[in-house]
Design an enzyme around this catalytic site. Structure first.
Site, PDB file in Angstrom:
ATOM      1  N   ARG A  46      67.192  25.630  18.224  1.00 27.45           N
ATOM      2  CA  ARG A  46      65.935  24.850  18.046  1.00 27.45           C
ATOM      3  C   ARG A  46      65.488  23.780  17.974  1.00 27.45           C
ATOM      4  O   ARG A  46      65.179  23.205  18.501  1.00 27.45           O
ATOM      5  CB  ARG A  46      64.995  25.995  16.963  1.00 27.45           C
ATOM      6  N   LYS A 136      47.367  21.399  12.190  1.00 26.71           N
ATOM      7  CA  LYS A 136      46.735  22.233  13.041  1.00 26.71           C
ATOM      8  C   LYS A 136      46.910  23.797  12.058  1.00 26.71           C
ATOM      9  O   LYS A 136      47.590  24.047  11.389  1.00 26.71           O
ATOM     10  CB  LYS A 136      47.770  22.736  14.311  1.00 26.71           C
ATOM     11  N   GLU A 177      41.475  25.437  14.887  1.00 26.10           N
ATOM     12  CA  GLU A 177      41.818  26.180  16.135  1.00 26.10           C
ATOM     13  C   GLU A 177      41.278  27.744  16.059  1.00 26.10           C
ATOM     14  O   GLU A 177      42.102  28.619  15.382  1.00 26.10           O
ATOM     15  CB  GLU A 177      43.335  26.183  16.605  1.00 26.10           C
ATOM     16  N   LYS A 219      40.305  22.544  18.626  1.00 25.05           N
ATOM     17  CA  LYS A 219      41.352  23.305  19.545  1.00 25.05           C
ATOM     18  C   LYS A 219      40.619  24.385  19.914  1.00 25.05           C
ATOM     19  O   LYS A 219      40.749  25.565  19.108  1.00 25.05           O
ATOM     20  CB  LYS A 219      42.521  23.303  18.933  1.00 25.05           C
TER      21      LYS A 219
HETATM   22  P1  13P Z   1      49.239  28.326  23.716  1.00 25.79           P
HETATM   23  O1  13P Z   1      48.870  26.914  24.569  1.00 25.79           O
HETATM   24  O2  13P Z   1      50.755  28.893  24.229  1.00 25.79           O
HETATM   25  O3  13P Z   1      48.178  29.393  23.626  1.00 25.79           O
HETATM   26  O4  13P Z   1      49.579  27.486  22.189  1.00 25.79           O
HETATM   27  C1  13P Z   1      48.537  26.880  21.590  1.00 25.79           C
HETATM   28  C2  13P Z   1      48.970  26.765  20.262  1.00 25.79           C
HETATM   29  O5  13P Z   1      49.326  25.687  19.613  1.00 25.79           O
HETATM   30  C3  13P Z   1      48.499  27.963  19.600  1.00 25.79           C
HETATM   31  O6  13P Z   1      48.435  27.842  18.307  1.00 25.79           O
END
Ligand code: 13P
Length: 342
Positions: A46, A136, A177, A219
């Site tokens: 990773r 986030k 998000e 987001k």
């Molecule tokens: P994806 O663009 O793969 O949907 O991932 C965005 C993301 O950060 C999900 O939390």
């Protein structure tokens, strides 16, 4: 809360032609992605993969910020430099995923609530000391028979607002998000209804916690038919419904909107973002914060031979970043895909 710092960071994240790379997969999600390309998922693999991402030459031309995971923000390059320092030197803003994942919502089968508020103030202080300037938190809203419930939307919106307030207290820009999942066979109309309802509740909760919207990035999910719907949405349909939905539910003083890719293919995510920006009447920058739609080819190429393919994988990252950057200005076209270096 320093309003100037928050506003400045938020503006930089959605600067013209720039977007965000989400490289914040938890170790569990990383395992799934690595399994899919047949490489072992260890702390070292990773680390090596993330080093390839963040050291990719020239990505700073198109990328304003990279979201890291707790393990990753603590990692270093093979030569011993902390990852956030590499980003800072490139002029890329380090971000951090701070939620603790989506768990089952009690009394609500098939619905989720995101954990992570306990101890968040202390964790934010630690991440700030490691140079994180934005964060986030992902909430998950599932469309299905009789769901999402109002209870699920409300609980997740409230948690997002509590998280956003704690971030702003620490001068860290919150990316909020509320992901409306693309999984299922729902129509674009149903996606619109649920996304609008969710966003309205999120902004209601943000207002009630006195969160300063000039220092917040949304987001968002694109409004789109479910992945297994009979009728799939065209970029024009996605663009029209998404812009209409945002205009109906997002206050004008928000700093910006970045989209997640949510399982769309790389090209589809670029084409949809392009169509959205072609409409061109939004009061906020509309950019990207993709994980899968930007990393898919990168991980695939890297996994073919991690010891020799770094430069090729980085070229793929630069290319997809450029395609999505062009899409933020409505300048992407399918034709450009012919120039792919992979
Ligand atoms: P994806 O663009 O793969 O949907 O991932 C965005 C993301 O950060 C999900 O939390």
């Amino acid at each position: 809360m320093d309003k100037n710092i928050l506003t400045k960071t938020a503006k930089a994240l959605v600067a013209l032609g720039k977007g965000i790379v989400a490289a914040d997969e938890s170790s569990g999600t990383c395992q799934k992605r690595f399994d899919a390309v047949g490489i072992p998922c260890t702390e070292e693999t990773r680390r090596a993969y993330r080093e390839a991402l963040i050291t990719a030459p020239e990505i700073e031309t198109y990328i304003s910020g990279i979201i890291l995971y707790d393990e990753t923000i603590n990692q270093k390059t093979a030569s011993g430099k902390p990852f956030p320092e590499i980003l800072k030197e490139k002029g890329i803003i380090p971000g951090i995923k701070v939620d603790m994942g989506a768990k089952d919502l009690a009394l609500h089968p098939n619905e989720k609530i995101t954990d992570g508020l306990d101890g968040l103030r202390e964790r934010l202080a630690e991440y700030k000391a490691m140079n994180a300037r934005f964060a986030k938190w992902r909430a998950v809203i599932t469309i299905g028979e009789h769901i999402p419930s109002s209870a699920c939307i409300h609980a997740n919106a409230h948690a997002l607002a509590r998280y956003a307030a704690l971030c702003q207290e620490a001068d860290i820009v919150p990316i909020i998000e509320p992901e409306v999942l693309i999984d299922g066979d729902h129509t674009i109309k149903r996606s619109y209804e649920i996304t609008e309802k969710t966003l309205k509740k999120v902004f209601e909760e943000l207002a009630s916690q006195d969160v300063m919207l000039e220092g917040v990035i949304l987001k968002a999910s694109m409004v789109i038919a479910g992945k297994s719907a009979v009728k799939q949405s065209t970029p024009e349909e996605v663009a029209e419904a998404t812009v209409k939905c945002l205009l109906a539910s997002v206050p004008k003083n928000l700093a910006g909107v970045v989209f997640l890719s949510g399982g769309q293919s790389d090209e589809q995510a670029s084409a949809n973002l392009n169509a959205i920006n072609k409409i061109g009447n939004a009061p906020w920058p509309l950019s990207f914060s993709y994980a899968r739609a930007i990393q898919n080819p990168v991980l695939k190429i890297w996994a073919e031979n991690p010891s020799t393919n770094t430069a090729k994988a980085q070229a793929a990252l630069l290319f997809r970043s450029k395609m999505n950057s062009l899409a933020t200005e409505g300048k992407y076209s399918k034709n450009l895909e012919k120039q792919r270096p992979y």
